[in-house]
Design a protein around this motif. Structure first.
Motif, short mmCIF file in Angstrom:
data_model
loop_
_atom_site.label_atom_id
_atom_site.label_comp_id
_atom_site.label_asym_id
_atom_site.label_seq_id
_atom_site.Cartn_x
_atom_site.Cartn_y
_atom_site.Cartn_z
N LYS A 1 -17.01 4.70 17.64
CA LYS A 1 -15.82 3.87 17.84
C LYS A 1 -16.14 2.95 19.02
CE LYS A 1 -10.90 3.78 18.60
NZ LYS A 1 -9.62 4.48 18.59
N LEU B 1 -14.33 10.91 22.55
CA LEU B 1 -13.17 10.59 23.39
C LEU B 1 -12.25 11.80 23.47
CD1 LEU B 1 -12.64 6.97 22.10
CD2 LEU B 1 -13.05 7.57 24.49
N LEU B 2 -11.80 12.31 22.33
CA LEU B 2 -11.02 13.55 22.33
C LEU B 2 -11.92 14.68 21.83
CD1 LEU B 2 -7.44 12.82 20.90
CD2 LEU B 2 -8.11 13.14 23.28
N CYS C 1 -1.22 10.73 35.62
CA CYS C 1 -1.24 10.10 34.31
C CYS C 1 -1.46 11.12 33.19
CB CYS C 1 -2.32 9.03 34.26
SG CYS C 1 -3.99 9.67 34.28
N ALA D 1 -4.17 12.03 31.86
CA ALA D 1 -5.34 11.74 31.02
C ALA D 1 -6.30 12.93 30.99
CB ALA D 1 -6.05 10.49 31.51
N MET E 1 -5.26 15.58 28.50
CA MET E 1 -5.35 15.15 27.10
C MET E 1 -6.78 15.27 26.59
SD MET E 1 -2.22 14.38 26.52
CE MET E 1 -1.38 15.17 27.89
N CYS F 1 -1.22 6.38 30.22
CA CYS F 1 -2.60 6.79 29.93
C CYS F 1 -2.69 8.02 29.02
CB CYS F 1 -3.36 7.05 31.23
SG CYS F 1 -3.41 5.59 32.29
N ALA F 2 -1.78 8.98 29.17
CA ALA F 2 -1.90 10.21 28.37
C ALA F 2 -1.83 9.89 26.88
CB ALA F 2 -0.80 11.20 28.76
N LYS G 1 -4.82 8.10 25.67
CA LYS G 1 -5.97 8.99 25.44
C LYS G 1 -5.84 9.70 24.10
CE LYS G 1 -8.18 8.19 29.14
NZ LYS G 1 -9.12 7.09 28.96
N THR G 2 -4.63 10.17 23.77
CA THR G 2 -4.50 10.91 22.52
C THR G 2 -4.76 10.01 21.32
OG1 THR G 2 -2.14 10.59 22.19
CG2 THR G 2 -2.78 12.44 23.56
N LEU G 3 -4.61 8.70 21.51
CA LEU G 3 -4.89 7.76 20.42
C LEU G 3 -6.35 7.32 20.41
CD1 LEU G 3 -1.58 5.79 20.83
CD2 LEU G 3 -2.22 7.15 18.84
N GLU G 4 -7.11 7.88 21.32
CA GLU G 4 -8.55 7.61 21.42
C GLU G 4 -8.87 6.13 21.57
OE1 GLU G 4 -11.05 11.08 19.78
OE2 GLU G 4 -9.80 10.52 18.09
N ASN G 5 -8.06 5.47 22.37
CA ASN G 5 -8.41 4.10 22.74
C ASN G 5 -9.51 4.14 23.80
OD1 ASN G 5 -6.42 2.74 21.20
ND2 ASN G 5 -4.89 3.45 22.65
N ILE G 6 -10.32 3.12 23.83
CA ILE G 6 -11.31 3.01 24.91
C ILE G 6 -10.62 2.30 26.06
CG2 ILE G 6 -13.55 2.08 25.60
CD1 ILE G 6 -14.37 2.34 22.63
N CYS G 7 -10.63 2.92 27.23
CA CYS G 7 -9.87 2.39 28.36
C CYS G 7 -10.37 0.99 28.74
CB CYS G 7 -10.00 3.32 29.55
SG CYS G 7 -9.09 2.74 31.00
N TYR H 1 -10.39 -0.37 31.53
CA TYR H 1 -11.15 -0.39 32.77
C TYR H 1 -12.63 -0.11 32.52
CZ TYR H 1 -6.80 -0.90 35.23
OH TYR H 1 -5.61 -1.40 35.67
N GLU H 2 -12.96 0.55 31.41
CA GLU H 2 -14.37 0.75 31.08
C GLU H 2 -15.04 -0.57 30.75
OE1 GLU H 2 -15.50 3.83 28.28
OE2 GLU H 2 -13.96 5.18 29.06
N LEU I 1 -1.61 2.33 33.54
CA LEU I 1 -1.72 3.43 34.51
C LEU I 1 -0.49 3.56 35.41
CD1 LEU I 1 -4.40 2.59 37.26
CD2 LEU I 1 -3.04 0.93 36.02
#
Ligand code: SF4
Ligand code: SF4
Ligand code: SF4
Ligand code: SF4
Lengths: 340, 249
Positions: free
Chosen positions: A30, A53-54, A234, A236, A239, B166-167, B170-176, B178-179, B187
């Motif tokens: 991804k 990621l997860l 947050c 994160a 999760m 952010c939580a 993350k669960t949606l597996e987006n790439i942050c 900031y990366e 945030l």
């Protein structure tokens, strides 16, 4: 356990074969990262992934799941079926397999969770060897190795896989779908060499000696306040963690007000609402107390119950935390004498 | 008797009310449970004297708005503020940065301009009256809105989330973002929209307002380390947040 050898170019046969009888899930790309997803064609499977990621926990304990549907008028449950199709998860790293076993202690222990059990029982696990990234510190907890908790484990020996077969079902899968041969002495020697190289490839050795004792001693250390000042609350870290299992349960009404759904969603001890009870009382109001709690639960509380820490050193939290808070940093600070 | 509901708009583009018309199937279900006595966008008549629930969109920009809100507060047993304008001041409250007189002069020219009904500095309705329920966002998320309306009809408490984005991101597996060296306001922004923009490939611009749980001080320092100045962050956050709110928490 017994061992087989499979030539690497047989991998697509195995994946294609499995796909006939199972939903096959594995790491796929991804963007620049990877996620566990359904494998439609063998080429999608990226066994060279670093981490996802997860973690695979999402496949057993999804971020959001319907527990049941209910009728408002008579308060009756309408539907509480758990749908769990036969699946194979292909390509789990040792840390993630170890993490699932830590989750089992919670979801299949004293208070059995039927949702988790149904998915766990319908799923076979195929592990694969990995290369440590800079964030990995599984070697600190011994979770860089895995000896059970999987059906089949593939160790990459370059041109072939050294296959550890752990379960009868795993053996049957191999027999049915792919040509393998017995491991001979040279294969075993290559496997041992691979293991030595792997152990040597970790960038550093985290000192975790006497960690629970240190945590007891450092309960009031200013380290926790310093971390609290930085933490963004947050969630994160929770999760993305393969061993964080906390959840929240809410009832949602449909627009017509006649039926509703009970939903369970992942929660985090870093949220203020986590420890809030009636009357607005909050046991962990300050950020510092919440960050601290995460470490005391993982490295002390869980350990005192199950004799393992609730961390497998996968490094996902370190990567996800914008504030740069990580177990490696916390453990190192404790070993070095805390903030003081 | 089903609860009588009114829908009122103050200063806004009525986008949230339009959004409400976009969910016909759910809307009909909701309408089956209430008596819609007045809907500013869709009604030609006047607002009734009596009602139970008032749904209010838009920011407060005139003295007349203040009077109307006070009347609503005295009448309704539950008030639901919907949209960024009503909940955090939204776009109208952008005018509070700098001098209001200058902004008026820029738009209407120099000299005394007669402004309908007495102009005041734009603010969220929550600065004028207490509300039982808030549905933030620009525009509102209709699932959240129907949930909140349902809760209001059942007499349940507000359930507005307090934690940052952010939580769920993350669960949606987006790439942050900031990366990739991009700035994302997730945030510090209140969660609850399923990280809509981020999942669609755009950074969060903070339309749901600052999260109560957010650690703004830390975020300012962390972003500074990433080359984003405090001023830059505040300018971005100001789009949907009145600055006073950000700094006085
Ligand atoms: S990811 Fe980092 S900033 Fe966010 S809650 Fe966890 S420790 Fe705090
Ligand atoms: S605490 Fe961090 S390193 Fe440990 S298992 Fe969880 S995500 Fe991985
Ligand atoms: S993309 Fe935005 S919301 Fe998602 S984790 Fe990064 S900062 Fe948070
Ligand atoms: S992601 Fe941010 S800007 Fe987009 S809808 Fe959600 S709160 Fe608003």
């Amino acid at each position: 356990m017994f061992f087989r050898i499979m030539d690497k170019d047989r991998l697509p046969d195995l994946v294609a074969g499995l796909s006939k009888g199972f939903e096959v899930i594995g790491p796929v790309a991804k963007g620049e990262r990877f996620v566990f997803e359904r494998i439609e064609t063998p080429e999608m499977l990226r066994l060279d992934y670093d981490t996802t990621l997860l973690p695979p926990k999402k496949l057993f304990f999804p971020p959001e799941e319907q527990m049941m549907r209910f009728r408002v008028a008579d308060n009756e449950v309408v539907d509480d079926e758990v749908y769990a199709a036969p699946r194979v998860i292909f390509g789990l790293h040792p840390c993630d397999i170890n993490a699932l076993m830590l989750m089992d202690n919670v979801f299949l222990g004293e208070y059995e969770d039927p949702y988790y059990r149904a998915r766990r029982e319908s799923t076979m696990l195929i592990g694969v060897s990995c290369k440590p990234t800079d964030e990995c510190f599984c070697n600190a907890w011994g979770t860089d190795e895995v000896h059970w908790g999987f059906d089949v484990f593939l160790t990459d020996l370059g041109d072939r896989y050294f296959i550890s077969v752990r379960s009868v079902k795993g053996a049957e899968l191999l027999d049915e779908f792919v040509a393998t041969r017995d491991a001979d002495e040279s294969d075993t020697a290559a496997f041992q060499q691979h293991t030595r190289n792997f152990k040597n490839s970790f960038t550093d050795d985290l000192d975790t000696s006497q960690l629970p004792l240190l945590l007891d001693a450092k309960f009031d250390d200013p380290l926790w306040d310093r971390l609290g000042e930085r933490c963004l609350s947050c969630g994160a870290c929770s999760m993305v963690c393969p061993t964080c299992y906390c959840f929240d349960v809410t009832d949602r009404l449909e627009a017509d007000g006649k039926t509703g759904t009970r939903v369970r969603t992942w929660d985090s001890c870093q949220f203020t609402q986590f420890a809030e009870v009636a009357h607005g009382q909050n046991f962990r109001e300050s950020r510092a107390s919440r960050v601290k709690y995460r470490y005391y639960h993982k490295q002390w509380g869980y350990l005192s119950k199950f004799e393992r820490v609730l961390c497998v050193g996968c490094g996902r939290c370190a990567r996800a935390c914008l504030a740069g808070i990580s177990p490696r940093e916390v453990v190192t600070a404790l070993e070095m004498g805390g903030a003081s | 008797m089903p609860p009588r509901v009114v829908v009122v708009g103050l200063a806004s583009d009525f986008g949230c009310q339009v959004q409400m018309t976009n969910i016909e199937d759910q809307l009909l279900d909701v309408l089956g449970r209430i008596e819609l006595s007045y809907w500013q966008l869709a009604s030609s008549g006047h607002m009734p004297e009596e009602y139970d629930v008032a749904i209010v969109e838009g920011a407060v920009t005139t003295g007349e708005h203040v009077a109307l809100l006070e009347r609503i507060r005295a009448t309704a047993s539950a008030v639901i503020a919907i949209g960024a304008c009503a909940v955090t001041g939204g776009i109208p409250a952008l005018a509070t940065s700098g001098s209001l007189d200058d902004h008026y002069a820029c738009v209407y020219g120099e000299g005394d301009v007669e402004v309908a009904c007495g102009r005041i500095a734009p603010m969220p309705i929550t600065s004028v009256i207490d509300v039982e329920y808030r549905v933030p966002g620009c525009p509102i998320d209709m699932d959240e809105f129907t949930q909140v309306l349902s809760r209001a009809l059942q007499g349940l408490s507000d359930c507005i989330p307090r934690e940052p984005m952010c939580a769920i991101c993350k669960t949606l597996e987006n790439i942050c973002f900031y990366e990739r060296g991009e700035v994302c306001l997730g945030l510090i922004t209140r969660t609850g929209c399923n990280a809509r923009c981020i999942t669609l490939g755009r950074p969060c611009t903070g339309c749901r307002g600052l999260a109560e749980d957010a650690n703004l001080e830390s975020a300012i320092l962390l972003l500074a380390e990433r080359g984003v100045s405090r001023e830059d962050l505040m300018t971005r956050a100001r789009l949907y947040n009145t600055l006073e709110e950000a700094f006085t928490r």
